[in-house]
Design a protein around this motif. Structure first.
Motif, PDB file in Angstrom:
ATOM      1  N   ALA A 188       0.830  -1.210   0.000  1.00  0.00           N
ATOM      2  CA  ALA A 188       0.000   0.000   0.000  1.00  0.00           C
ATOM      3  C   ALA A 188       0.861   1.256   0.000  1.00  0.00           C
ATOM      4  CB  ALA A 188      -0.925  -0.009   1.215  1.00  0.00           C
ATOM      5  N   THR A 189       1.933   1.243   0.785  1.00  0.00           N
ATOM      6  CA  THR A 189       2.773   2.434   0.913  1.00  0.00           C
ATOM      7  C   THR A 189       3.563   2.700  -0.364  1.00  0.00           C
ATOM      8  OG1 THR A 189       2.956   1.999   3.290  1.00  0.00           O
ATOM      9  CG2 THR A 189       4.509   3.562   2.340  1.00  0.00           C
ATOM     10  N   ALA A 190       4.123   1.654  -0.962  1.00  0.00           N
ATOM     11  CA  ALA A 190       4.893   1.826  -2.192  1.00  0.00           C
ATOM     12  C   ALA A 190       4.019   2.353  -3.321  1.00  0.00           C
ATOM     13  CB  ALA A 190       5.542   0.502  -2.596  1.00  0.00           C
ATOM     14  N   LEU A 191       2.802   1.854  -3.425  1.00  0.00           N
ATOM     15  CA  LEU A 191       1.893   2.343  -4.454  1.00  0.00           C
ATOM     16  C   LEU A 191       1.505   3.799  -4.193  1.00  0.00           C
ATOM     17  CD1 LEU A 191      -0.301  -0.843  -4.921  1.00  0.00           C
ATOM     18  CD2 LEU A 191       1.340   0.099  -6.563  1.00  0.00           C
ATOM     19  N   ALA A 192       1.337   4.142  -2.919  1.00  0.00           N
ATOM     20  CA  ALA A 192       1.053   5.535  -2.568  1.00  0.00           C
ATOM     21  C   ALA A 192       2.204   6.461  -2.921  1.00  0.00           C
ATOM     22  CB  ALA A 192       0.739   5.644  -1.074  1.00  0.00           C
ATOM     23  N   MET A 193       3.428   5.928  -2.892  1.00  0.00           N
ATOM     24  CA  MET A 193       4.618   6.711  -3.216  1.00  0.00           C
ATOM     25  C   MET A 193       4.873   6.794  -4.723  1.00  0.00           C
ATOM     26  SD  MET A 193       7.152   5.302  -0.207  1.00  0.00           S
ATOM     27  CE  MET A 193       8.577   6.283  -0.716  1.00  0.00           C
ATOM     28  N   GLY A 194       4.058   6.128  -5.515  1.00  0.00           N
ATOM     29  CA  GLY A 194       4.177   6.237  -6.961  1.00  0.00           C
ATOM     30  C   GLY A 194       4.901   5.108  -7.643  1.00  0.00           C
ATOM     31  N   ALA A 195       4.911   3.925  -7.044  1.00  0.00           N
ATOM     32  CA  ALA A 195       5.553   2.779  -7.683  1.00  0.00           C
ATOM     33  C   ALA A 195       4.935   2.505  -9.049  1.00  0.00           C
ATOM     34  CB  ALA A 195       5.413   1.528  -6.811  1.00  0.00           C
ATOM     35  N   ARG A 196       5.790   2.165 -10.016  1.00  0.00           N
ATOM     36  CA  ARG A 196       5.271   1.722 -11.317  1.00  0.00           C
ATOM     37  C   ARG A 196       4.490   0.439 -11.137  1.00  0.00           C
ATOM     38  NH1 ARG A 196       8.689   0.224 -16.863  1.00  0.00           N
ATOM     39  NH2 ARG A 196       6.979  -0.907 -17.869  1.00  0.00           N
ATOM     40  N   SER A 197       5.084  -0.486 -10.384  1.00  0.00           N
ATOM     41  CA  SER A 197       4.396  -1.728 -10.066  1.00  0.00           C
ATOM     42  C   SER A 197       5.025  -2.334  -8.823  1.00  0.00           C
ATOM     43  CB  SER A 197       4.465  -2.733 -11.222  1.00  0.00           C
ATOM     44  OG  SER A 197       5.806  -3.084 -11.484  1.00  0.00           O
ATOM     45  N   VAL A 198       4.242  -3.157  -8.142  1.00  0.00           N
ATOM     46  CA  VAL A 198       4.716  -3.893  -6.970  1.00  0.00           C
ATOM     47  C   VAL A 198       4.495  -5.377  -7.224  1.00  0.00           C
ATOM     48  CG1 VAL A 198       4.432  -4.322  -4.519  1.00  0.00           C
ATOM     49  CG2 VAL A 198       4.265  -1.990  -5.385  1.00  0.00           C
ATOM     50  N   ILE A 199       5.574  -6.141  -7.164  1.00  0.00           N
ATOM     51  CA  ILE A 199       5.503  -7.590  -7.324  1.00  0.00           C
ATOM     52  C   ILE A 199       5.241  -8.205  -5.958  1.00  0.00           C
ATOM     53  CG2 ILE A 199       6.623  -9.611  -8.319  1.00  0.00           C
ATOM     54  CD1 ILE A 199       6.249  -7.126 -10.205  1.00  0.00           C
ATOM     55  N   ALA A 200       4.181  -9.001  -5.856  1.00  0.00           N
ATOM     56  CA  ALA A 200       3.746  -9.543  -4.576  1.00  0.00           C
ATOM     57  C   ALA A 200       3.768 -11.066  -4.610  1.00  0.00           C
ATOM     58  CB  ALA A 200       2.352  -9.038  -4.237  1.00  0.00           C
ATOM     59  N   PRO A 201       4.899 -11.697  -4.260  1.00  0.00           N
ATOM     60  CA  PRO A 201       4.938 -13.159  -4.208  1.00  0.00           C
ATOM     61  C   PRO A 201       4.323 -13.686  -2.914  1.00  0.00           C
ATOM     62  CG  PRO A 201       7.088 -12.259  -3.658  1.00  0.00           C
ATOM     63  CD  PRO A 201       6.201 -11.090  -3.980  1.00  0.00           C
ATOM     64  N   GLY A 202       3.759 -14.880  -3.001  1.00  0.00           N
ATOM     65  CA  GLY A 202       3.197 -15.501  -1.813  1.00  0.00           C
ATOM     66  C   GLY A 202       2.588 -16.850  -2.146  1.00  0.00           C
ATOM     67  N   ARG A 203       2.237 -17.592  -1.115  1.00  0.00           N
ATOM     68  CA  ARG A 203       1.641 -18.915  -1.309  1.00  0.00           C
ATOM     69  C   ARG A 203       0.147 -18.917  -1.002  1.00  0.00           C
ATOM     70  NH1 ARG A 203       5.775 -23.678   0.336  1.00  0.00           N
ATOM     71  NH2 ARG A 203       4.419 -24.687  -1.172  1.00  0.00           N
ATOM     72  N   ASN A 204      -0.341 -17.846  -0.378  1.00  0.00           N
ATOM     73  CA  ASN A 204      -1.755 -17.782  -0.018  1.00  0.00           C
ATOM     74  C   ASN A 204      -2.530 -17.150  -1.172  1.00  0.00           C
ATOM     75  OD1 ASN A 204      -4.308 -16.928   1.084  1.00  0.00           O
ATOM     76  ND2 ASN A 204      -3.449 -17.243   3.122  1.00  0.00           N
ATOM     77  N   GLU A 205      -3.191 -17.980  -1.940  1.00  0.00           N
ATOM     78  CA  GLU A 205      -3.871 -17.520  -3.145  1.00  0.00           C
ATOM     79  C   GLU A 205      -4.983 -16.528  -2.830  1.00  0.00           C
ATOM     80  OE1 GLU A 205      -6.029 -19.425  -7.134  1.00  0.00           O
ATOM     81  OE2 GLU A 205      -5.226 -20.736  -5.561  1.00  0.00           O
ATOM     82  N   ALA A 206      -5.695 -16.740  -1.723  1.00  0.00           N
ATOM     83  CA  ALA A 206      -6.807 -15.860  -1.373  1.00  0.00           C
ATOM     84  C   ALA A 206      -6.310 -14.452  -1.064  1.00  0.00           C
ATOM     85  CB  ALA A 206      -7.565 -16.430  -0.177  1.00  0.00           C
ATOM     86  N   ILE A 207      -5.197 -14.358  -0.340  1.00  0.00           N
ATOM     87  CA  ILE A 207      -4.663 -13.033  -0.001  1.00  0.00           C
ATOM     88  C   ILE A 207      -4.110 -12.349  -1.240  1.00  0.00           C
ATOM     89  CG2 ILE A 207      -2.895 -11.794   1.313  1.00  0.00           C
ATOM     90  CD1 ILE A 207      -3.253 -13.793   3.547  1.00  0.00           C
ATOM     91  N   LEU A 208      -3.434 -13.102  -2.099  1.00  0.00           N
ATOM     92  CA  LEU A 208      -2.936 -12.514  -3.346  1.00  0.00           C
ATOM     93  C   LEU A 208      -4.090 -11.967  -4.181  1.00  0.00           C
ATOM     94  CD1 LEU A 208      -0.223 -15.131  -4.401  1.00  0.00           C
ATOM     95  CD2 LEU A 208       0.169 -12.841  -3.471  1.00  0.00           C
ATOM     96  N   HIS A 209      -5.181 -12.709  -4.240  1.00  0.00           N
ATOM     97  CA  HIS A 209      -6.354 -12.251  -4.990  1.00  0.00           C
ATOM     98  C   HIS A 209      -6.905 -10.966  -4.371  1.00  0.00           C
ATOM     99  CE1 HIS A 209     -10.034 -12.514  -7.391  1.00  0.00           C
ATOM    100  NE2 HIS A 209     -10.708 -12.283  -6.269  1.00  0.00           N
TER     101      HIS A 209
END
Length: 361
Positions: A188-209
């Protein structure tokens, strides 16, 4: 005043009448309105995390409240001001290498423990004494929103890592541990700071969704397989541009190989900041390859907490409408129900879930 007291590790917190904090020069007394209950508080209070925290103690890490009294050196703070009580207390006698204690929570090294002897008790109380510089004005506040503003406590740690790596608008960030509490705050913070994109790896499919639903196309989820080589390649492929930086927030329970796979996705001249708990409870060392770091001019930084001015920047992101606290679902508990609050925080440790002790209306 009433306070929740941890008399011994492994014992429930007890509500007791304790002495009001006494004001000294360079200090502020704050009436606590709301105090966050961290998701791993049960692990701290049980002794599992082995934090440096003397007992008996009033615990609690950070708070939102109103100034009750100020010392003679305060020139701007006024009685009644809404403030964030920053738990990161720094020694004042070494600007280059200040010792740090997290008030009511933990300490770093012998100097931090000495500082902790004085700034010992935390925010699970009706009032708290903090250093003047740790009572940071946040502007006028509807009292009903005080609990939601406790999210600042988590968001600041994420912001601290982004400031440490000198993250810039337009860059691509990978968040290792994105499906956790601190990792999602980093998203949330990186996107608020103007990130082009944020890569979010994880194993919990529900949270990624859910992250994708919240943040749209600038959020790129990556389902991890558990195979380090395969996962590193998947993260690189998913990124719309070379990965400029990685921020690691993985907890102590995660193998170092998972952190290593994420960190090694950064481009040549890239940066990685380590803020998680990998290895703190034993296990494999991170073991990043020396030739890879050297030949690719990689910068590796460790960061504990955040710079003192980070709170001002965080308040600006929120007040400017760039960072929306409404992402956080808040559950409030009265001080008398503190042990229920600790259990609730542990059972609801996912992203954008906030458990709060509400001490005043």
């Amino acid at each position: 005043m009433k306070a929740a007291v941890l008399n011994n590790f492994g014992s429930p917190l007890v509500i007791e009448d304790v002495a009001d904090p006494k004001l000294g020069t360079g200090e502020v007394i704050v009436d606590v309105v709301a105090a966050p209950v961290l998701s791993y508080a049960d692990e701290v209070f049980s002794g599992e995390r082995q934090y440096l925290l003397p007992t008996p103690v009033v615990p609690g890490c950070g708070a939102i409240g109103r100034v009750r009294d100020v010392g003679p050196d305060a020139t701007r703070l006024k009685i009644g001001d809404w403030v964030f009580c920053d738990p990161t207390v720094r020694s004042r006698d070494n600007a280059v290498m200040p010792d740090i204690t997290l008030q009511g929570w933990s300490a770093r090294g012998d100097g931090g423990k000495k500082l902790q002897e004085y700034f010992r008790d935390g925010a699970f109380a009706e009032r708290i004494r903090v250093p003047t510089e740790n009572a940071i004005p946040i502007g006028d506040l509807d009292p009903a929103e005080a609990s939601r503003w406790c999210a600042v406590n988590t968001l600041l740690i994420a912001y601290g890592g982004l400031l440490a790596m000198d993250f810039k608008a337009g860059e691509t960030l990978l968040v290792s541990g994105a499906t956790g509490n601190f990792g999602s705050a980093t998203v949330a913070t990186a996107l608020a700071m103007g990130a082009r994109s944020v890569i979010a790896p994880g194993r919990n499919e529900a949270i990624l969704h859910d992250l994708k639903r919240r943040f749209g196309d600038r959020l790129v989820p990556v389902q991890l397989s558990g195979n380090a080589d395969r996962d590193s390649e998947a993260m690189r492929r998913a990124a719309p541009a070379p990965i400029d930086a990685a921020l690691d927030f993985l907890p102590p329970s995660v193998p170092a190989s998972v952190a290593r796979a994420a960190i090694m996705t950064v481009r040549p001249y890239g940066r990685a900041v380590l803020m998680g708990g990998v290895g703190m409870l034993g296990g494999e060392d991170l073991a990043l390859p020396y030739p890879w770091i050297m030949r690719n001019n990689i910068t590796i930084l460790g960061q504990w907490m955040y710079r003192p001015k980070a709170v001002i920047g965080m308040v600006g992101l929120i007040r400017g409408g760039l960072l929306d606290l409404d992402h956080y679902a808040v559950t409030e508990f009265a001080l008398e129900d503190v042990n229920k609050a600790v259990a609730h925080a542990a059972a609801n440790a996912g992203p954008f879930k906030l458990t709060v002790l509400r001490l005043q209306a």
